[in-house]
Enzyme design. Structure first.
Site, PDB file in Angstrom:
ATOM      1  N   TYR A  17       0.791  -1.234   0.000  1.00 61.98           N
ATOM      2  CA  TYR A  17       0.000   0.000   0.000  1.00 61.98           C
ATOM      3  C   TYR A  17       0.822   1.282   0.000  1.00 61.98           C
ATOM      4  CZ  TYR A  17      -3.872  -3.083   1.183  1.00 61.98           C
ATOM      5  OH  TYR A  17      -4.817  -4.071   1.157  1.00 61.98           O
ATOM      6  N   HIS A  22      -4.095   6.298  -1.476  1.00 57.01           N
ATOM      7  CA  HIS A  22      -4.711   6.374  -0.150  1.00 57.01           C
ATOM      8  C   HIS A  22      -3.681   6.713   0.933  1.00 57.01           C
ATOM      9  CE1 HIS A  22      -8.547   6.036   1.653  1.00 57.01           C
ATOM     10  NE2 HIS A  22      -8.553   4.776   2.025  1.00 57.01           N
ATOM     11  N   PHE A  68      -5.083  -0.519   9.734  1.00 59.53           N
ATOM     12  CA  PHE A  68      -5.609  -0.170   8.419  1.00 59.53           C
ATOM     13  C   PHE A  68      -6.385   1.137   8.548  1.00 59.53           C
ATOM     14  CE2 PHE A  68      -4.313  -4.396   7.401  1.00 59.53           C
ATOM     15  CZ  PHE A  68      -3.896  -4.256   6.076  1.00 59.53           C
ATOM     16  N   ASN A  70      -9.350   2.255   8.080  1.00 60.23           N
ATOM     17  CA  ASN A  70     -10.637   2.347   8.774  1.00 60.23           C
ATOM     18  C   ASN A  70     -10.540   2.058  10.274  1.00 60.23           C
ATOM     19  OD1 ASN A  70     -10.192  -0.379   8.560  1.00 60.23           O
ATOM     20  ND2 ASN A  70     -12.204  -0.878   7.715  1.00 60.23           N
ATOM     21  N   ASP A  95      -5.687  11.746   2.110  1.00 62.68           N
ATOM     22  CA  ASP A  95      -5.979  11.875   0.686  1.00 62.68           C
ATOM     23  C   ASP A  95      -7.382  12.434   0.501  1.00 62.68           C
ATOM     24  OD1 ASP A  95      -6.730   9.252   1.844  1.00 62.68           O
ATOM     25  OD2 ASP A  95      -7.556   8.833  -0.144  1.00 62.68           O
ATOM     26  N   ASN A 116     -13.027   6.914   5.405  1.00 62.97           N
ATOM     27  CA  ASN A 116     -13.114   5.963   6.514  1.00 62.97           C
ATOM     28  C   ASN A 116     -12.113   6.234   7.633  1.00 62.97           C
ATOM     29  OD1 ASN A 116     -15.281   4.544   5.471  1.00 62.97           O
ATOM     30  ND2 ASN A 116     -13.974   3.223   4.245  1.00 62.97           N
TER      31      ASN A 116
END
Length: 194
Positions: A17, A22, A68, A70, A95, A116
Site C-alpha cells: 500500500y 490512499h 488499516f 478504517n 488523501d 473511513n
C-alpha cells in the site's frame, strides 16, 4: 487559536500500500520527519510509527497509524491520551478525492466526507470533530464504483509528481499552521497549483 502539537498522516500499512494514493497523508508525515531530521519508529502503544521532532523551534509529535485506514482512530486516541492532547491540537493529513493532484487545503472541523480514516478518528475522539485536516488532492476516478480500486492504486509519474509538489508546499506552510496562523497558512497553500 490553539497551536498544533501533533501531525497524523493516514494510510494503510505494508509494502503493498505504501505507494498507493490512499497513503498521501502518510507521505506528508514522512516528508515532515525528513525535513525535521527525525525518524518515525514503531511504537506499539500508539499502534503506529511515532517521532518527536522540532519544526521551526516547536516540538511536534508525528504519527503514522499502522492499523488499516478504517481503524486509524485507536492509534490517534492512544497518542492523545498518552500526551494529553486535545483534538484541536491535531492536524490529520489525508488523501482527498474531491481535489485534483497538485492541490492541498487546510480545513478545521467538519464531517468525514465518506473518508473511513476520518470517520474512525471522529468516533475514537468521542465524536469531537474539532481537529484540523490537511486534505491532499488525489483526484477522482469519475465513478463512485471505481473509488476503492482507484485509491488503492498507484498514481502515474506525472500525478505523483503533482502530489509531491503539493506536499512540498504543505511543508512550506506548516510553520504558520503549527503557530496557529491558519489565515497565513491557508492563503499560501490554497493558492498553490502544482
Amino acid at each position: 487559536m490553539s497551536q498544533l502539537k501533533a501531525i497524523i498522516g493516514l494510510g494503510n500499512p505494508g509494502a503493498d500500500y505504501e505507494a498507493t494514493r490512499h497513503n498521501a497523508g502518510a507521505w506528508l508525515v514522512h516528508a515532515v520527519a525528513r525535513a525535521a531530521g527525525g525518524e518515525l519508529r514503531p511504537e506499539r502503544k500508539f499502534l503506529g510509527r511515532h517521532a518527536r521532532v522540532r519544526l521551526d523551534g516547536r516540538e511536534l509529535h508525528l504519527l503514522e497509524p499502522t492499523t488499516f485506514m478504517n481503524r486509524s482512530g485507536g492509534s490517534v486516541a492512544a497518542l492523545c491520551q498518552f500526551f494529553k492532547l486535545a483534538p484541536d491540537e491535531l492536524l490529520v493529513a489525508h488523501d482527498e478525492l474531491d481535489m485534483p493532484p497538485g492541490t492541498a487545503r487546510y480545513k478545521t472541523g467538519g464531517g468525514h466526507g465518506g473518508h473511513n480514516g476520518l470517520r474512525d478518528i471522529i468516533r475514537a475522539l468521542g465524536n469531537d470533530k474539532s481537529f484540523h485536516r490537511l486534505r491532499i488532492g488525489i483526484g477522482h476516478p469519475g465513478e463512485a464504483r471505481q473509488v476503492t480500486h482507484y485509491v488503492l492504486g498507484r498514481p502515474g509519474k506525472a500525478e505523483r509528481g503533482a502530489i509531491d509538489a503539493a506536499i512540498d508546499e504543505c511543508l512550506a506552510t506548516l510553520p504558520q499552521a503549527v503557530d496557529g496562523d491558519w489565515a497565513k497558512a491557508m492563503n499560501r497553500l490554497h493558492s498553490f497549483k502544482g
